[in-house]
Enzyme design. Structure first.
Site, PDB file in Angstrom:
ATOM      1  N   ASP A  31       0.839  -1.204   0.000  1.00  0.00           N
ATOM      2  CA  ASP A  31       0.000   0.000   0.000  1.00  0.00           C
ATOM      3  C   ASP A  31       0.874   1.255   0.000  1.00  0.00           C
ATOM      4  O   ASP A  31       0.550   2.250  -0.657  1.00  0.00           O
ATOM      5  CB  ASP A  31      -0.905   0.015   1.236  1.00  0.00           C
ATOM      6  N   PHE A  32       1.987   1.208   0.726  1.00  0.00           N
ATOM      7  CA  PHE A  32       2.887   2.367   0.815  1.00  0.00           C
ATOM      8  C   PHE A  32       3.457   2.710  -0.564  1.00  0.00           C
ATOM      9  O   PHE A  32       3.452   3.871  -0.979  1.00  0.00           O
ATOM     10  CB  PHE A  32       4.017   2.089   1.809  1.00  0.00           C
ATOM     11  N   ASP A  33       3.931   1.683  -1.280  1.00  0.00           N
ATOM     12  CA  ASP A  33       4.506   1.919  -2.607  1.00  0.00           C
ATOM     13  C   ASP A  33       3.450   2.453  -3.578  1.00  0.00           C
ATOM     14  O   ASP A  33       3.728   3.322  -4.409  1.00  0.00           O
ATOM     15  CB  ASP A  33       5.100   0.622  -3.171  1.00  0.00           C
ATOM     16  N   ASP A  35       0.803   4.247  -2.760  1.00  0.00           N
ATOM     17  CA  ASP A  35       0.528   5.645  -2.388  1.00  0.00           C
ATOM     18  C   ASP A  35       1.637   6.572  -2.875  1.00  0.00           C
ATOM     19  O   ASP A  35       1.376   7.707  -3.290  1.00  0.00           O
ATOM     20  CB  ASP A  35       0.365   5.765  -0.868  1.00  0.00           C
ATOM     21  N   SER A  80     -37.438  -3.060 -14.029  1.00  0.00           N
ATOM     22  CA  SER A  80     -37.453  -3.826 -12.785  1.00  0.00           C
ATOM     23  C   SER A  80     -37.474  -5.309 -13.142  1.00  0.00           C
ATOM     24  O   SER A  80     -37.537  -5.667 -14.326  1.00  0.00           O
ATOM     25  CB  SER A  80     -38.690  -3.473 -11.959  1.00  0.00           C
ATOM     26  N   GLU A 111     -27.372 -15.720 -11.527  1.00  0.00           N
ATOM     27  CA  GLU A 111     -26.527 -14.748 -10.844  1.00  0.00           C
ATOM     28  C   GLU A 111     -27.122 -14.416  -9.480  1.00  0.00           C
ATOM     29  O   GLU A 111     -28.353 -14.345  -9.351  1.00  0.00           O
ATOM     30  CB  GLU A 111     -26.418 -13.459 -11.674  1.00  0.00           C
ATOM     31  N   LYS A 113     -28.397 -12.117  -6.566  1.00  0.00           N
ATOM     32  CA  LYS A 113     -29.027 -10.791  -6.557  1.00  0.00           C
ATOM     33  C   LYS A 113     -28.497 -10.029  -5.338  1.00  0.00           C
ATOM     34  O   LYS A 113     -28.905 -10.286  -4.202  1.00  0.00           O
ATOM     35  CB  LYS A 113     -30.552 -10.935  -6.489  1.00  0.00           C
ATOM     36  N   ASP A 115     -27.874  -6.919  -2.794  1.00  0.00           N
ATOM     37  CA  ASP A 115     -28.763  -5.890  -2.241  1.00  0.00           C
ATOM     38  C   ASP A 115     -27.992  -4.595  -2.075  1.00  0.00           C
ATOM     39  O   ASP A 115     -27.273  -4.393  -1.096  1.00  0.00           O
ATOM     40  CB  ASP A 115     -29.314  -6.368  -0.889  1.00  0.00           C
ATOM     41  N   ARG A 134     -30.700   4.558 -10.845  1.00  0.00           N
ATOM     42  CA  ARG A 134     -31.884   3.993 -11.506  1.00  0.00           C
ATOM     43  C   ARG A 134     -32.988   5.037 -11.671  1.00  0.00           C
ATOM     44  O   ARG A 134     -33.604   5.145 -12.723  1.00  0.00           O
ATOM     45  CB  ARG A 134     -32.439   2.814 -10.704  1.00  0.00           C
ATOM     46  N   GLU A 170     -24.573  -3.016  -9.276  1.00  0.00           N
ATOM     47  CA  GLU A 170     -25.086  -2.709  -7.944  1.00  0.00           C
ATOM     48  C   GLU A 170     -23.947  -2.145  -7.101  1.00  0.00           C
ATOM     49  O   GLU A 170     -22.873  -2.755  -7.012  1.00  0.00           O
ATOM     50  CB  GLU A 170     -25.622  -3.995  -7.304  1.00  0.00           C
ATOM     51  N   LYS A 285     -31.801 -15.661 -15.938  1.00  0.00           N
ATOM     52  CA  LYS A 285     -32.019 -15.010 -17.231  1.00  0.00           C
ATOM     53  C   LYS A 285     -31.895 -16.035 -18.355  1.00  0.00           C
ATOM     54  O   LYS A 285     -31.010 -16.903 -18.311  1.00  0.00           O
ATOM     55  CB  LYS A 285     -30.961 -13.912 -17.476  1.00  0.00           C
ATOM     56  N   LYS A 309     -36.486 -14.959  -4.860  1.00  0.00           N
ATOM     57  CA  LYS A 309     -36.136 -14.361  -3.570  1.00  0.00           C
ATOM     58  C   LYS A 309     -35.991 -15.454  -2.517  1.00  0.00           C
ATOM     59  O   LYS A 309     -36.871 -16.315  -2.365  1.00  0.00           O
ATOM     60  CB  LYS A 309     -37.204 -13.345  -3.127  1.00  0.00           C
ATOM     61  N   CYS A 421     -63.153   5.053   1.869  1.00  0.00           N
ATOM     62  CA  CYS A 421     -63.867   6.242   2.321  1.00  0.00           C
ATOM     63  C   CYS A 421     -64.377   6.959   1.071  1.00  0.00           C
ATOM     64  O   CYS A 421     -63.575   7.389   0.251  1.00  0.00           O
ATOM     65  CB  CYS A 421     -62.954   7.162   3.126  1.00  0.00           C
ATOM     66  N   CYS A 427     -62.104  14.559   2.420  1.00  0.00           N
ATOM     67  CA  CYS A 427     -61.298  13.778   3.361  1.00  0.00           C
ATOM     68  C   CYS A 427     -59.840  14.214   3.217  1.00  0.00           C
ATOM     69  O   CYS A 427     -59.224  14.011   2.159  1.00  0.00           O
ATOM     70  CB  CYS A 427     -61.449  12.296   3.060  1.00  0.00           C
TER      71      CYS A 427
END
Length: 667
Positions: A31-33, A35, A80, A111, A113, A115, A134, A170, A285, A309, A421, A427
């Site tokens: 990570d140092f190199d 950066d 959707s 695949e 799904k 969230d 979206r 996503e 799909k 689901k 109603c 109302c």
């Protein structure tokens, strides 16, 4: 090596390390190199601004401030997905697919799904051009500056890619990153975030992109769309996207039959909890793009895909009270007020009881211990009562007989599930609800005006219907709570701009019962003006394509009401659009008038959309399926065998694209 070459070399090296670390989960340097190399590149770009490139790895650190996110249309609509909750649902879906395609060998892409927050990213000449949420599927918010900070999203592609295309995915927040963010909040005494999905979605709308850059967001990509894509199936598209540098989940697999789909579901129903992200199901799909094109879309979803689901998480809690809500149509919804309980990452205090029949069926009573789940992982609902814990002496729930808001006696029509109603014009929740519907994004899309402000305007006696919005002045609005000069001016400006909204959306905005977006478009296109629609009888309306008797009666009832006519006249005086603005096509003819065409297969001279436009431009109508009313089928290569069989059975004339062109040319 000159400066330009050094800068380009550093960019390519950093892009490679970025891809290895965030997509392939491997690393060649520390990570140092990394950066240090990034800082070297930043210094060079600051020193030589003429070499600055929006696709440079340095642009991921953020720093751009977006006060207002521009709303932009999608190049391709974001649909959707229809949901299923059992394997029987999937078998029924496959039967519907085969009914259209015939008994052809089918394979399916499976695949997970995930969230998160849906995103559509456009690439042009291999560079990230824009990223759009979206929204309502037709248009969304431009969040490009924030999306660029997500390191698993490539700013520059590798390999051979099309000139322009969109990729959908996503935006997710891994569990580890979510827990780290919450721990940091707890340590400084702040309230932790509720769940990863909402946090990911909220991150996309932060105004400061440097704040987004601090969040460990990830992006999982799953679908490409565009012209002349170099592959023929969904699964091949996923593999190609990986080669271009996208992070496509490795869990996706190709299933050769429905049993293999079930095997995929069964495995991940158990092992999904081992994943670093939230997932709530499986998307299945039809793999072939040719078959996808043949199957097409409903008004809301592709026919070639379905979401399965996973079984929802359930918890038990105490039902304290039952209250009743009044919707904009007057429908009464009973609501269970619960003892707060944690469910699927959120605290649940309320759940829908749907209607009187549901309460009676489950024998739900105040004081019961009830089982709650999130229907489709979204809306909490009570699914059962724990009778072993029912207190003695409880009485069955008696459904209310009068409106909780205006005390009008409720009605329930024959065959209706809900009580209503009937006090439509007096109302308060119905009046406020209709105005809120009128200003909503899919309707008049009035900027600067939200649901809470509508309620405030009504309570302050400034508006009594949606036509009153056009009489509002800045001076009237300023005294309202939380209203400043600028926000008052924006509200009035937003109302005035809504006069440009086209007729079909105005018709939807009126809130006629059963008239949704699709029906409003059909009615507007058929009648062209509000005056013509007002005069239509039930019989005439039913003759309009896809308009049933229930919709027709509702439209007639709406226009038979004098109060509605007064409101429409008020809107007309303010200049709201009540007729279709016809765009003049100089090449349009009526030579195909009265003829119904179905387009099927793959074509060389035209795209399917071009064929459909040519039909409509010349007075014809495009049908989605072959019926006895179909006059012609324009058939390309690989026409679906079921459609071919049906066309022959009904003796429908089949044209090649060349023969269709000859008809257009007068042959």
């Amino acid at each position: 090596m000159d400066t330009a070459q050094l800068i380009e070399s550093l960019r390519q090296e950093l892009n490679r390390h970025n891809y290895n670390y965030y997509v392939l989960d491997s690393s060649e340097i520390s990570d140092f190199d990394f950066d240090m190399k990034l800082k070297q590149l930043q210094d060079l770009e600051n020193q030589y601004p003429e070499f600055l490139d929006p696709s440079s790895p340095t642009q991921r650190v953020g720093g751009n401030i977006t006060k207002n996110f521009e709303t932009v249309p999608h190049d391709y609509r974001m649909y959707s997905l229809d949901n299923s909750y059992s394997k029987e649902d999937l078998v029924e879906w496959e039967s519907r697919v085969q009914k259209v395609l015939g008994e052809v060998p089918l394979s399916y892409t499976c695949e997970l799904k995930y969230d998160g927050a849906s995103i559509s990213i456009t690439y042009e000449n291999g560079k990230l051009l824009r990223a759009v949420t979206r929204g309502d599927g037709f248009q969304g918010d431009n969040v490009t500056n924030n999306i660029k900070t997500i390191r698993s999203i490539p700013l520059q592609l590798q390999g051979n890619y099309p000139e322009r295309f969109d990729i959908r995915g996503e935006i997710v927040l891994p569990f580890a990153g979510f827990e780290k963010m919450n721990q940091e909040l707890i340590e400084i005494g702040e309230t932790p975030y509720a769940n990863p999905r909402n946090t990911a979605s909220g991150s996309l709308k932060l105004q400061d992109s440097s704040e987004v850059a601090k969040r460990p967001l990830d992006c999982l990509l799953y679908f490409l769309i565009g012209n002349n894509l170099p592959f023929l199936s969904q699964y091949e598209g996923l593999e190609t996207a990986r080669n271009w540098g996208f992070k496509v989940p490795q869990e996706a697999t190709l299933a050769n039959n429905m049993q293999e789909v079930f095997d995929f579901i069964d495995y991940w129903d158990i092992h999904r909890h081992e994943l670093p992200y939230e997932t709530d199901g499986v998307v299945v799909k039809v793999n072939s793009f040719r078959y996808q094109e043949e199957l097409g879309y409903t008004a809301k979803a592709p026919r070639w895909a379905i979401a399965y689901k996973f079984k929802s998480e359930q918890v038990s809690t105490l039902l304290n009270t039952i209250s009743y809500q009044v919707g904009r149509t007057g429908a009464i919804t009973p609501v269970a007020n619960l003892q707060a309980v944690q469910l699927a990452g959120t605290v649940v205090k309320r759940a829908s009881l749907h209607n009187a029949d549901q309460i009676a069926k489950l024998d739900i009573r105040v004081g019961d211990t009830v089982f709650v789940e999130k229907g489709g992982e979204i809306i909490p609902k009570i699914i059962a009562v724990d009778f072993s814990k029912r207190p003695e002496g409880t009485e069955p729930t008696e459904y209310i007989t009068h409106c909780p808001e205006c005390n009008t006696e409720l009605i329930r029509g024959e065959g209706e599930a809900n009580h209503y109603c009937p006090n439509y014009y007096a109302c308060p929740p119905q009046i406020v609800g209709r105005i809120q519907h009128y200003i909503s994004r899919k309707a008049m899309d009035i900027e600067g005006l939200g649901g809470e402000t509508v309620a405030l305007l009504y309570a302050s006696d400034l508006v009594h219907n949606y036509a009153d919005l056009y009489d509002l002045t800045v001076d009237q609005i300023l005294p309202l709570e939380r209203m400043a000069q600028k926000s008052a001016e924006n509200l009035v400006k937003g109302v005035l701009q809504s006069k440009e909204i086209p007729f079909e959306r105005v018709l939807y905005a009126l809130g006629i019962r059963f008239v949704g977006e699709t029906v409003a478009k059909k009615l507007a296109k058929h009648y062209k003006t509000i005056e013509a629609l007002q005069k239509a009888t039930v019989i005439e309306l039913v003759l309009v394509d896809e308009i049933g008797e229930r919709i027709a009666q509702s439209v007639v009832d709406f226009f038979n009401n004098e109060a509605n006519i007064q409101i429409i006249n008020q809107l007309k005086m303010h200049g709201v659009q009540f007729e279709i603005v016809e765009t003049i096509n100089p090449n349009a003819t009526t030579k195909l008038a009265g003829k119904v065409f179905v387009v099927s297969g793959v074509f060389e001279l035209y795209s399917r959309d071009e064929l459909k436009k040519a039909i409509e431009d010349n007075g014809g109508k495009v049908g989605s399926s072959i019926t006895s009313k179909t006059d012609y089928v324009i058939a390309g290569d690989n026409m679906g065998p079921a459609k071919l069989e049906k066309a022959n059975k009904l003796k429908v004339t089949i044209l090649s694209e060349n023969e269709f062109t000859q008809i257009l040319n007068g042959a």
